[in-house]
Scaffold this motif. Structure first.
Motif, mmCIF file in Angstrom:
data_model
loop_
_atom_site.group_PDB
_atom_site.id
_atom_site.type_symbol
_atom_site.label_atom_id
_atom_site.label_comp_id
_atom_site.label_asym_id
_atom_site.label_seq_id
_atom_site.Cartn_x
_atom_site.Cartn_y
_atom_site.Cartn_z
ATOM 1 N N PHE A 6 0.845 -1.186 0.000
ATOM 2 C CA PHE A 6 0.000 0.000 0.000
ATOM 3 C C PHE A 6 0.882 1.238 0.000
ATOM 4 O O PHE A 6 2.037 1.198 0.427
ATOM 5 C CB PHE A 6 -0.971 0.012 1.188
ATOM 6 C CG PHE A 6 -0.309 -0.154 2.544
ATOM 7 C CD1 PHE A 6 0.132 0.950 3.264
ATOM 8 C CD2 PHE A 6 -0.147 -1.415 3.094
ATOM 9 C CE1 PHE A 6 0.726 0.797 4.504
ATOM 10 C CE2 PHE A 6 0.441 -1.577 4.345
ATOM 11 C CZ PHE A 6 0.878 -0.467 5.047
ATOM 12 N N VAL A 7 0.337 2.331 -0.522
ATOM 13 C CA VAL A 7 1.058 3.601 -0.582
ATOM 14 C C VAL A 7 1.136 4.175 0.824
ATOM 15 O O VAL A 7 0.159 4.158 1.574
ATOM 16 C CB VAL A 7 0.350 4.588 -1.528
ATOM 17 C CG1 VAL A 7 1.030 5.952 -1.508
ATOM 18 C CG2 VAL A 7 0.327 4.043 -2.939
ATOM 19 N N VAL A 8 2.308 4.685 1.173
ATOM 20 C CA VAL A 8 2.518 5.309 2.476
ATOM 21 C C VAL A 8 2.133 6.776 2.366
ATOM 22 O O VAL A 8 2.629 7.480 1.487
ATOM 23 C CB VAL A 8 3.986 5.162 2.929
ATOM 24 C CG1 VAL A 8 4.223 5.895 4.243
ATOM 25 C CG2 VAL A 8 4.346 3.685 3.048
ATOM 26 N N GLU A 9 1.253 7.205 3.237
ATOM 27 C CA GLU A 9 0.797 8.591 3.202
ATOM 28 C C GLU A 9 1.911 9.547 3.591
ATOM 29 O O GLU A 9 2.774 9.217 4.402
ATOM 30 C CB GLU A 9 -0.406 8.773 4.135
ATOM 31 C CG GLU A 9 -1.643 8.057 3.634
ATOM 32 C CD GLU A 9 -2.887 8.411 4.435
ATOM 33 O OE1 GLU A 9 -2.859 9.377 5.219
ATOM 34 O OE2 GLU A 9 -3.880 7.704 4.259
ATOM 35 N N GLU A 22 -1.155 1.202 12.360
ATOM 36 C CA GLU A 22 -2.594 0.943 12.179
ATOM 37 C C GLU A 22 -2.849 0.091 10.942
ATOM 38 O O GLU A 22 -3.667 -0.835 10.972
ATOM 39 C CB GLU A 22 -3.360 2.260 12.027
ATOM 40 C CG GLU A 22 -3.515 3.054 13.287
ATOM 41 C CD GLU A 22 -4.209 4.389 13.032
ATOM 42 O OE1 GLU A 22 -4.986 4.488 12.061
ATOM 43 O OE2 GLU A 22 -3.946 5.329 13.801
ATOM 44 N N GLN A 23 -2.169 0.402 9.847
ATOM 45 C CA GLN A 23 -2.352 -0.348 8.605
ATOM 46 C C GLN A 23 -1.923 -1.803 8.779
ATOM 47 O O GLN A 23 -2.611 -2.726 8.329
ATOM 48 C CB GLN A 23 -1.565 0.291 7.458
ATOM 49 C CG GLN A 23 -1.982 1.689 7.109
ATOM 50 C CD GLN A 23 -3.455 1.766 6.744
ATOM 51 O OE1 GLN A 23 -3.958 1.015 5.929
ATOM 52 N NE2 GLN A 23 -4.159 2.677 7.389
ATOM 53 N N LEU A 24 -0.786 -2.008 9.439
ATOM 54 C CA LEU A 24 -0.295 -3.372 9.656
ATOM 55 C C LEU A 24 -1.243 -4.154 10.556
ATOM 56 O O LEU A 24 -1.498 -5.343 10.328
ATOM 57 C CB LEU A 24 1.113 -3.344 10.251
ATOM 58 C CG LEU A 24 2.199 -2.764 9.349
ATOM 59 C CD1 LEU A 24 3.523 -2.697 10.093
ATOM 60 C CD2 LEU A 24 2.336 -3.554 8.067
ATOM 61 N N ARG A 25 -1.769 -3.496 11.562
ATOM 62 C CA ARG A 25 -2.735 -4.154 12.457
ATOM 63 C C ARG A 25 -3.991 -4.534 11.687
ATOM 64 O O ARG A 25 -4.541 -5.624 11.867
ATOM 65 C CB ARG A 25 -3.083 -3.229 13.627
ATOM 66 C CG ARG A 25 -3.830 -3.923 14.742
ATOM 67 C CD ARG A 25 -4.106 -3.016 15.950
ATOM 68 N NE ARG A 25 -2.925 -2.386 16.498
ATOM 69 C CZ ARG A 25 -2.669 -1.073 16.432
ATOM 70 N NH1 ARG A 25 -3.517 -0.251 15.847
ATOM 71 N NH2 ARG A 25 -1.579 -0.578 16.960
#
Length: 126
Positions: A6-9, A22-25
């Motif tokens: 996924f793209v990192v903000e 949060e994304q990994l969780r």
């Protein structure tokens, strides 16, 4: 096993770390996974599918590189630029595996980056 990318903000470093966590969780129980083979080299990390083809985005050791993951969840992740993407865009690539394997992948990634950095900056060698 490769889970996804996924793209990192574009956030400040502290916000980015929290957001990545949060994304990994959120992806912890993602059922979409496929077996891959990782190849570490001084040029970067290549990800090969079961058929031996590069079928997953590959990362180079450029600026913006980092690694992490949630070891308790058996996740291995790294943040890198993709060769075909704009230099300002970073991606997080997520993998899962057995606990010992995840730890070894983390150590290999760190060591590969250290060696690459020392080759690029010989003045830093002590």
């Amino acid at each position: 096993q490769y889970v996804g990318s996924f793209v990192v903000e574009d956030l400040d470093l502290q916000q980015q770390a929290g957001w990545l966590e949060e994304q990994l969780r959120a992806l912890k129980d993602c059922p979409r996974r496929r077996s891959v083979m990782l190849r570490f080299s001084l040029q970067g990390l290549k990800v090969y599918g079961a058929d031996g083809e590069v079928g997953v985005p590959e990362g180079g050791w450029g600026a913006g590189w980092g690694d992490g993951g949630r070891h308790a969840d058996h996740q291995f992740a790294f943040v890198a630029r993709n060769p075909c993407s704009p230099a300002s865009t970073l991606f997080c690539h997520l993998f899962v595996g057995p606990p010992g394997e995840v730890q070894i992948l983390h150590l290999l990634l760190c060591r590969s980056f250290q060696l690459c950095y020392l080759l690029a900056h010989p003045e830093e060698q002590a």
